[in-house]
Design an enzyme around this catalytic site. Structure first.
Site, PDB file in Angstrom:
ATOM      1  N   GLU A  56       0.821  -1.207   0.000  1.00 56.90           N
ATOM      2  CA  GLU A  56       0.000   0.000   0.000  1.00 56.90           C
ATOM      3  C   GLU A  56       0.857   1.260   0.000  1.00 56.90           C
ATOM      4  OE1 GLU A  56      -2.240  -3.229   2.338  1.00 56.90           O
ATOM      5  OE2 GLU A  56      -0.180  -2.573   2.068  1.00 56.90           O
ATOM      6  N   CYS A  87       0.004   0.947   6.983  1.00 60.74           N
ATOM      7  CA  CYS A  87      -0.618   1.233   5.689  1.00 60.74           C
ATOM      8  C   CYS A  87      -1.894   2.046   5.836  1.00 60.74           C
ATOM      9  CB  CYS A  87      -0.869  -0.062   4.937  1.00 60.74           C
ATOM     10  SG  CYS A  87       0.669  -0.928   4.547  1.00 60.74           S
TER      11      CYS A  87
END
Length: 159
Positions: A56, A87
């Site tokens: 991510e 993330c």
């Protein structure tokens, strides 16, 4: 879920699966702009010796670099697995509009990627956490001098 959403999620899963055979971890992500432009990311933690190189985060970095902005408002993050606290925080800082994920944290734990310790860390009172995080105040106003400099900067870019 729309056909487009399913395609982007399938893309993230495909990236994750292929990344396993490219010295990476089993995680993939795609940032998609409001007009449909995709920016991929794969987990490169062990390949790059970078504990922040989660899929991510890599997708966010790729999107921001390509778009020339740190603000991903209007974008959606599609990821092969529920984002860990790192993330999720990165997505919040990037101001993505939403996150769509496939596997959840329990699926990741069964595969040996258990981030429960991080979720628990934030849930515990500060004095009970496994890592000491403390404030050390310096004499005078030295601790806040960077913020004063920032506030006085006429051409700053707020974020």
């Amino acid at each position: 879920m729309s056909t487009g959403e399913a395609q982007f999620l399938a893309r993230a899963i495909d990236l994750a699966t292929r990344n396993v055979h490219d010295d990476g971890g089993p995680f993939g992500a795609v940032i998609v702009t409001g007009d449909g432009r995709p920016f991929d990311g794969t987990n490169r933690v062990t390949a790059n010796n970078d504990p922040t190189a989660h899929a991510e985060v890599m997708a966010i970095r790729n999107a921001c670099s390509s778009l020339g902005t740190f603000d991903l408002s209007g974008c959606t993050l599609y990821t092969s697995c529920e984002p860990c606290p790192l993330c999720l925080s990165a997505a919040l800082w990037a101001r993505v509009d939403g996150i769509v994920y496939a596997a959840d944290r329990h699926d990741a734990a069964q595969a040996g990627f258990d981030d429960a310790v991080f979720h628990e860390f934030f849930a515990k009172p500060v004095q009970e956490r496994s890592m000491l995080v403390q404030q050390l105040e310096l004499p005078g106003s030295a601790s806040i001098s960077p913020f004063r400099a920032w506030a006085e900067l006429a051409n700053r870019i707020d974020y």
